[in-house]
Every structure is written in C-alpha cells, then in structure tokens.
Design a protein around this motif. Structure first.
Motif, short mmCIF file in Angstrom:
data_model
loop_
_atom_site.label_atom_id
_atom_site.label_comp_id
_atom_site.label_asym_id
_atom_site.label_seq_id
_atom_site.Cartn_x
_atom_site.Cartn_y
_atom_site.Cartn_z
N UNK A 12 1.42 -10.67 1.77
CA UNK A 12 1.80 -9.43 1.08
C UNK A 12 2.22 -8.37 2.12
N UNK A 13 2.46 -7.14 1.64
CA UNK A 13 2.95 -6.07 2.53
C UNK A 13 1.94 -4.93 2.61
N UNK A 14 1.69 -4.45 3.83
CA UNK A 14 0.75 -3.35 4.05
C UNK A 14 1.50 -2.16 4.62
N UNK A 15 1.38 -1.00 3.97
CA UNK A 15 1.92 0.25 4.52
C UNK A 15 0.82 0.91 5.34
N UNK A 16 1.07 1.14 6.61
CA UNK A 16 0.05 1.72 7.49
C UNK A 16 0.11 3.24 7.48
N UNK A 17 -1.04 3.87 7.36
CA UNK A 17 -1.15 5.33 7.47
C UNK A 17 -2.08 5.64 8.62
N UNK A 18 -1.74 6.64 9.42
CA UNK A 18 -2.60 6.99 10.55
C UNK A 18 -3.93 7.53 10.05
N UNK A 49 -1.66 0.09 13.31
CA UNK A 49 -0.37 -0.11 13.98
C UNK A 49 -0.05 -1.59 14.01
N UNK A 50 1.20 -1.92 14.38
CA UNK A 50 1.57 -3.33 14.52
C UNK A 50 0.70 -3.98 15.61
N UNK A 55 -10.38 3.60 7.75
CA UNK A 55 -10.58 3.31 9.17
C UNK A 55 -10.60 1.81 9.42
N UNK A 56 -10.11 1.43 10.59
CA UNK A 56 -9.98 0.00 10.89
C UNK A 56 -11.08 -0.51 11.81
#
Ligand code: MLC
Ligand code: AMP
Length: 493
Positions: free
Chosen positions: A209-215, A58-59, A190-191
């Motif tokens: 760069x850009x990161x698309x977050x997935x749950x 998440x942000x 997993x983070x």
C-alpha cells in the motif's frame, strides 16, 4: 523466512510519499539493498548487531528499518525528540556500535554521548556502496527490532521483537483489518513506537500500500488531504482525534463538511494506544459516521485485542483476542478468573509477543508467569467484549498515547540539587487522557519555570509535568510510602 515480499512484488506502485517526492517499491527495494550492502560491507550477516537510527519519518527511515533486519541486524529506531541523556541510555542498554542519523540531528551533546560510548555516527549516504553481499537467510527467532518502553521500575527497557514476532504482527493485522494494496494511509505518529512502526508503516509496506509521511501531526495539512479523499485508512491515538475535532470546529461549515465527508469515505478509522472515551467515540461517529475500530495493544505484544473489522464495534470496549492470541485474566494472587464481570489482570500468550528485554533477564523473567505475559492492565468481559478498566500500577501514566513511568520522572527530578522529595502522578484529562503532575518538596527556593527549563535538558518534552505543587511535605502512610491516591485531590481546583 520471507522478509518484505512486497519489495519484489509491488514494482512501480508508490510505497512512500514525502511532500512532493514519492518512492516506488522498486526504488524502496534498491534503497533497502544499499542499506544491506553498506551495513554488511562484505559480511554475510550482522548477527543481531543493534543498529540504531535517529531519522524522522523519511525514505531513509523506511529503508533502514527494513534493511537492518534484512542484513541480520536488530533495528533500534530512536525518538527524534529524546534528550541526549535519554539517547545515552538507549544506546548503552542496546550496546549499539553504529548510529545512523542525518546531519541535522547531530549535536554537541550527542557527539559527547557517542564518544563516551564508542558509538560511530554516520548517515545513510555514508554507507559504502559495495557489491551486494551474499546475505544469510533470516531465522524466525533472530532479533529484528528493539523498541524502548517505560515500566514500573527503573529506566526504559529495550523490548526485543524477533523476525517471527514482527512478521506475525504484520500478517495478523493485514488479515484482521483488511489491508489492500490500494490503501493509502497518513503516518504522523512517532516512529519509535509500535503504533507508528508496525500498525501503520510496516503493515502498509508489507501489503504493497501507500504511506504519506508527515514530519509531525499537522491537523490542517492532514485535513486538506482528507477533504480530497486521499486516504482510505486512518490510525491514531485518541488525543489526535480530540485535536482533529477541535480543528474541525475552527472551519466554516462547507470546509468542515468536506473534511468529515473525507473521513466518512474511508474504509477504516482505528483508535488505540490509550482508552478511547465513549463521548469521543460518539462525537466522531456523529461527525464522520465512522465507528472507530478500537483495539488494545502493547509494545511487548503488538496488538492483542481488537473490535471486529466487520461486525459490532462497541464503544468503550476493545473487542476480542486477535487470531493466535490467548488471553486469561488473573486475580492479585495469580488465580485464573472465570467470572467475566470480575476484574482481572490480562495475561497474554501470542505469536506476536516479544522475546526478551535486551540484556535484562531479570525483568524478562518477572514479566511472565508460567509463560503468560503479565500486562498490568485490568479488564472485565462484557457480553463477549473486553473492557479495560485501568492499570494495576499507579506509576504508569498514559499521556497522548505515550507510556510514561512516574518513577523515571521522579528519579530525573531528584537529580536537581534543590529538589528534596518528589511524587509524580497522572491526572485525568479530556485531551491527553492523562497529564503528568508533580508534587515537590524543595531544599532551596526554586521557581517552576527554572525547574521546567532544567528538565528539558534531561527528558523529552512530553515527560515534563504540566502541573506542579510545591509543598513542605508529601502525604505518607505509616510505612513512610507516599500515598499517591491522595495526591490527585491536591491538584483539583
Ligand atoms: C507532545 N507533548 C505532550 C505529548 N506530545 N505532552 C504530553 N503528552 C504527550 N503525548 C508536548 C510537547 O512536549 C510540547 O510541549 C507540546 O506538547 C507541543 O508539542 P507537539 O509535538 O507540537 O505536540 P503535538 O504534535 O500536538 O503532539 C501530540 C501528539 C503526540 C498526540 C501528536 O503526543 C503523539 O504523536 N502521540 C502518539 C504517541 C504514540 O504513538 N504512542 C503509541 C505507543 S505504542 P512543550 O512544553 O515543549 O511546548 C502503544 C501500543 C499500542 O501504545 O497499543 O499502540
Ligand atoms: P505501550 O507500552 O506504550 O505499548 O503502551 C501499552 C499500554 O497502552 C497498555 O498496557 C494499555 O495500558 C494502554 N492501551 C493500549 N491500547 C489501549 C486501549 N485501546 N484502551 C486502553 N488502554 C490501552
């Protein structure tokens, strides 16, 4: 020490995307500054306070992992899948006083843990929005990150990385794998482990760069974006590539072609955290024309060996030492092995190496010999490229990229009043690399189902054995030690 230069340099570029929402670098910078000011609350440094957080991708997670360090604290990202007992262990080992988490992660069991340990629970929104404090500059050797990892003894240990080692990991990979500000990468790992945290999130954000977050890992959602050429870089564990191939086989030809073209159009597909079987390498190349860049790493070291970004990538091999990494191979008696074809344990010195296991000087000392970190992984060198043969200890299991301790799982199962003896091993598996199997001697009748249900309260789902054998006695040698190599055969057929 410049910590996250991109926050001030990347302006209106998009840092993170979460579903329909996106966050620019300016907005991320503001969120980080709020975390810094809120945590410091007028102080000038957190002085290595371990600030834990239990946020999904998440942000808020991104603001916390950067902000805690910027404020002079040590970020302790915890697994959102952990049981209350596991969380209790992490919080007490790291002597955490503040745990940040969103409301939906709160539970009665966690409340009880936090009350017993004197840990305050708060959400990012609860941090006071005071004046930005005067923040002390970061010292290279101060702690930045604690990641928990399983070992051959006891419960997971807290691996402490410093500002210098985290920065070195990130800078080295940005250089070695050609990260660009135009890159877009999906993050579904997993983070609470290095792969997701450093190789993906921190590298991408450091580079602008850009990161698309997935749950969570979601083959369908991901492949939809891949088919639209959303991504330039893809990083995953081998199990995920196996799952993607399985998913691709469910698609009609045209859709499948679109997805495989999307992968083909990327500049890089990386595989790591566990051995990539050669057939998987070949199947992925046949489907997507991508030759995996396979690399070898470890929580304590970050990445140590990597196939080249440009140059020959050999299936079944993990390449050469990354810049700044020194490697030697040792015999069982600790002698240096010079013959490339003779297997030896990898010992590593690197500017990316960890500082210590938190609060555990004994384990820290044991992990090194003459300043070389002992990995427990056995390797040979084939025509200049390292090949990992396996691990020195049978008690370490790698399942879907997670490192699991057989001894920790055994100790947990032994807590059940009806379990008398237990031996846990890893069995080879095409999808997971290894799966966990347990042979159990019961004191009283107990069903597999009830033991599994009972285990769920105590350990993360991925640690729970997938295969069980109930027996009258475990195989033991003359010294009474369980002969685990013999156990594998029990599970065949
Ligand atoms: C999930 N399950 C697993 C598992 N992952 N079982 C064994 N091994 C695993 N790795 C179980 C769940 O408990 C659940 O069981 C069932 O599988 C379905 O769960 P899920 O969450 O829906 O599964 P899925 O999303 O498919 O997860 C699979 C996965 C995940 C591959 C996406 O395991 C994963 O993200 N692995 C990556 C781990 C990682 O990042 N390692 C890096 C370590 S750092 P039930 O019974 O509850 O239904 C490192 C250094 C380096 O190693 O070199 O990078
Ligand atoms: P972890 O402690 O979770 O960081 O796991 C690190 C371990 O993963 C290493 O010690 C290796 O056993 C294993 N590993 C990581 N990458 C690879 C790879 N490319 N090939 C084989 N094993 C790997």
């Amino acid at each position: 020490m410049a910590w996250f230069p991109s926050l001030n340099q990347s302006g209106e570029a998009v840092a993170l995307v979460d579903g329909e929402r996106s966050l620019t670098y300016n907005e991320l910078n503001n969120a980080v500054m709020r975390v810094v000011a809120g945590l410091l609350n007028g102080e000038d440094s957190l002085k290595e306070e371990r600030v834990a957080f239990l946020y999904p991708a998440s942000f808020d997670y991104a603001a916390l992992i950067i902000g805690v360090v910027a404020a002079g604290g040590i970020a302790v990202p915890l697994s959102v899948h952990a049981s209350a007992g596991e969380l209790s262990h992490y919080l007490s080992v790291a002597a955490v006083r503040r745990l940040l988490l969103p409301g939906e992660m709160r539970s009665e069991a966690l409340d009880a843990v936090c009350e017993a340990l004197g840990v305050a629970q708060l959400a990012v929104e609860d941090l006071s929005v005071g004046e930005a404090s005067h923040v002390l500059p970061l010292a290279a050797e101060q702690g930045a990150l604690i990641v928990f990892t399983s070992g051959t003894t006891g419960k997971p240990k807290g691996v402490v990385h410093t500002v210098a080692s985290v920065s070195a990991m990130v800078i080295s990979l940005i250089e070695a794998w050609g990260w660009e500000a135009t890159d877009v990468i999906p993050l579904f790992l997993p983070l609470h482990h290095i792969h997701g945290i450093v190789n993906i999130l921190l590298c991408a954000l450091w580079r602008g760069a850009t990161v698309d977050l997935y749950a969570r890992f979601d083959a369908e959602g991901l492949c939809h974006k891949v088919a639209n050429d959303r991504y330039s870089v893809f990083m995953a564990v081998p199990t995920i590539y196996v799952k993607l191939i399985t998913y691709l086989k469910t698609l009609d030809e045209a859709k499948c072609d679109r997805v495989t073209e999307g992968f083909a159009n990327m500049r890089l597909n990386v595989s790591g955290s566990a051995a990539c079987p050669v057939p998987l390498f070949n199947e992925w190349e046949a489907l997507t024309s991508q030759r995996f860049l396979e690399r070898y790493g470890m929580t304590e070291l970050g990445m140590a060996l990597s196939n080249p970004y440009e140059g020959e990538r050999r299936p079944g091999h993990v390449g050469q030492p990354l810049p700044g990494v020194l490697i030697k191979r040792l015999s069982e008696s600790g002698e240096n092995i010079t013959d490339p074809a003779t297997p030896g344990e990898l010992a590593v010195k690197s500017c990316t190496a960890f500082r210590e296991y938190w609060g555990n000087p004994e384990s820290t000392a044991k992990a090194f010999a003459d300043g070389w970190f002992l990995t427990g992984d056995i390797a040979v060198i084939d025509e200049g490229a390292y090949r990992i043969l396996g691990r020195a200890s049978i008690d370490i299991i790698k399942s879907g990229g997670y490192k699991l301790s057989a001894l920790e799982i055994e100790a947990t199962l032994l807590e059940h009043p009806d379990v008398d003896e237990v031996a846990v091993i890893g069995l080879p598996d095409d999808e997971w690399g290894e799966i966990v199997a347990a042979a159990v001697v019961l004191a009283n009748p107990l069903s597999e189902d009830s033991l599994v249900q009972w285990s769920r309260e105590l350990m993360s789902g991925y640690k729970i054995p997938r295969k069980w054998i109930f027996t009258d006695a475990l195989p033991r040698n003359a010294l009474g030690k369980v002969t685990k190599p013999l156990l594998s055969a029990w599970f065949e057929g």
